[in-house]
Design an enzyme around this catalytic site. Structure first.
Site, short mmCIF file in Angstrom:
data_model
loop_
_atom_site.label_atom_id
_atom_site.label_comp_id
_atom_site.label_asym_id
_atom_site.label_seq_id
_atom_site.Cartn_x
_atom_site.Cartn_y
_atom_site.Cartn_z
N SER A 184 0.76 -1.38 -0.06
CA SER A 184 0.19 0.07 -0.31
C SER A 184 0.84 1.30 0.02
CB SER A 184 -0.86 -0.52 1.28
OG SER A 184 -2.23 -1.11 1.25
N ALA A 191 1.84 2.88 -2.11
CA ALA A 191 1.56 4.89 -3.39
C ALA A 191 0.36 5.36 -2.59
CB ALA A 191 1.68 4.00 -4.31
N ASP A 192 -0.37 4.33 -1.94
CA ASP A 192 -1.69 4.72 -1.69
C ASP A 192 -0.70 5.64 -0.32
OD1 ASP A 192 -3.70 3.74 -2.76
OD2 ASP A 192 -3.48 1.57 -1.29
N TYR A 193 -0.38 5.17 0.83
CA TYR A 193 0.19 6.31 1.83
C TYR A 193 1.45 7.47 1.19
CZ TYR A 193 -0.96 2.72 5.00
OH TYR A 193 -2.42 1.93 5.57
N GLY A 253 -1.38 9.89 -0.14
CA GLY A 253 -2.28 10.21 1.11
C GLY A 253 -1.56 11.75 1.79
#
Length: 408
Positions: free
Chosen positions: A177, A179-181, A184
């Site tokens: 995850s 890239a998600d963090y 964000g």
């Protein structure tokens, strides 16, 4: 910052008075809301009636029906349900936008416009509204309509290509995850800048982030090295381009240690720690370029030394000589580590649904306005009465009707 403080919630923190509407899913855009909520923003998580955010089912399930990922990453938020795809649901969302500052979304480009909720439409309701848009490839370009998740972003950004041993298959770069963090985090920076601009001018704006872009941006000299010298970096295992010894080495007792040697001073300290001070002046190993040319030899010298010591003894001799080193910590090690304890990087919260939870502490740490972990991820629709009733003004009969028709 807020447009109309009269209808704001009672919260503390530097972002108190900022209302954020989180209509996104999974982690990327919602993580921006999580960070803002830790600093006092009121973050309203808007979810599909009956099913909620898919993050509730992503990860290790608990006996309350939500995963540990949800309980951790939806912290400090309020959950309401609303079907944005219905005309009535879209109208209720517009009423919320009129009383809010930020919208977080991560649908495929064009989806919000299809529902009549694109930025231009929302800005007519609230000219100060700021909208964070996170998508797989961004709002423009030939791939803008394609789906994607963090793993796809790691592949497209160039990161996954670099992860693994030379000549072996690429591996997951740590977190699936990441890239998600990262998106964000960049999204939070963008939202705060946009809020400042809105405060000064009264004008909102959009923040456009492609998942892959947040990873590509932090790959140091990958792009200029290729452009200027045609150098395409390949997988190097635990090693680091241009710098050696800067890797992971196994110790006598089977642990692994990370050693960082990024300049001559660090090399001299490591040589002293190894009891090989003469290596610091050996012309084969003097200067980063020379050590890079003799990478295999240097790594072999350090690896042999590491294998001669248990991890505790190796760390002690490195500390005595101020040579940067760390054991590669497992999560079990982290739970016992005094530095983590001193910094409160692990925080315990008693959740009314899930009971005792240990979660990563919020960041960044500010001296005057620190972040706060107040609650774990909420139950689906637990704030429906507060938001749709108290804030928007629906009475009990209207709420019951909306629920019966699955609008909320």
């Amino acid at each position: 910052m807020p447009a109309s403080p009269g209808w704001r919630h009672e919260m503390s923190g530097p972002l108190a008075g900022i209302r954020v509407l989180d209509i996104a899913t999974f982690v990327a855009a919602p993580f921006c809301g999580t960070i803002m909520a830790e600093f006092g923003a009121e973050v309203i998580k808007i979810e599909q009636p009956g099913e909620g955010d898919s993050l509730r089912r992503f990860g290790t399930m608990t006996d309350v029906g939500d995963t540990l990922v949800w309980l951790s990453e939806a912290r400090n938020k309020k959950s309401v349900t609303l079907d944005l795809r219905t005309p009535e649901g879209a109208e209720m969302f517009r009423q919320l936008v009129a009383k809010s500052d930020v919208v977080l979304e991560n649908f495929r480009p064009g989806t919000m416009e299809k529902w009549g909720l694109g930025y231009e439409s929302l800005a007519k309701i609230n000219p100060r509204i700021v909208m964070l848009q996170v998508s797989a490839y961004g709002q423009t370009g030939p791939m803008k309509g394609k789906p994607g998740f963090a793993r796809i972003a790691h592949a497209f950004s160039g990161l996954a290509y670099l992860a693994g041993e030379p000549g072996r298959p690429p591996v997951v770069p740590g977190s699936t995850s990441l890239a998600d963090y990262m998106s964000g985090l960049f999204g939070t920076v963008g939202v705060l800048i946009a809020l400042r601009h809105a405060e000064l001018t009264g004008e909102g704006q959009t923040i456009d982030i492609g998942l892959y872009e947040s990873i590509f941006r932090v790959l140091d000299e990958l792009a200029p090295a290729y452009d200027k010298f045609g150098y395409q970096r390949e997988r190097m295992g635990p090693d680091t381009v241009n710098v050696v010894p800067h890797s992971h080495y196994e110790t006598r007792d089977g642990a692994w240690v990370a050693l960082a040697c990024s300049n001559e001073r660090m090399w001299e300290r490591l040589c002293k720690a190894m009891g090989r001070s003469e290596l610091a002046t050996d012309p084969r190993y003097t200067g980063a370029r020379q050590r890079d040319l003799h990478r295999a030899e240097v790594n072999a010298i350090v690896a042999d030394w590491a294998r001669s010591l248990d991890i505790a003894d190796l760390l002690a001799v490195c500390e005595a000589n101020e040579a940067p080193a760390s054991k590669l910590l497992s999560i079990a090690d982290i739970f016992e580590d005094p530095q983590y304890a001193a910094r409160e990087n692990l925080q315990t919260i008693d959740d009314p649904r899930a009971g005792r939870l240990v979660l990563p502490g919020p960041l960044p740490r500010l001296s005057r306005t620190p972040p706060e972990l107040r609650s774990a991820g909420p139950a689906l629709g637990s704030a429906n009465d507060e938001i749709w009733g108290d804030l928007i003004g629906k009475d009990a009969d209207a709420l019951a009707d909306l629920k019966q028709r699955r609008i909320i």
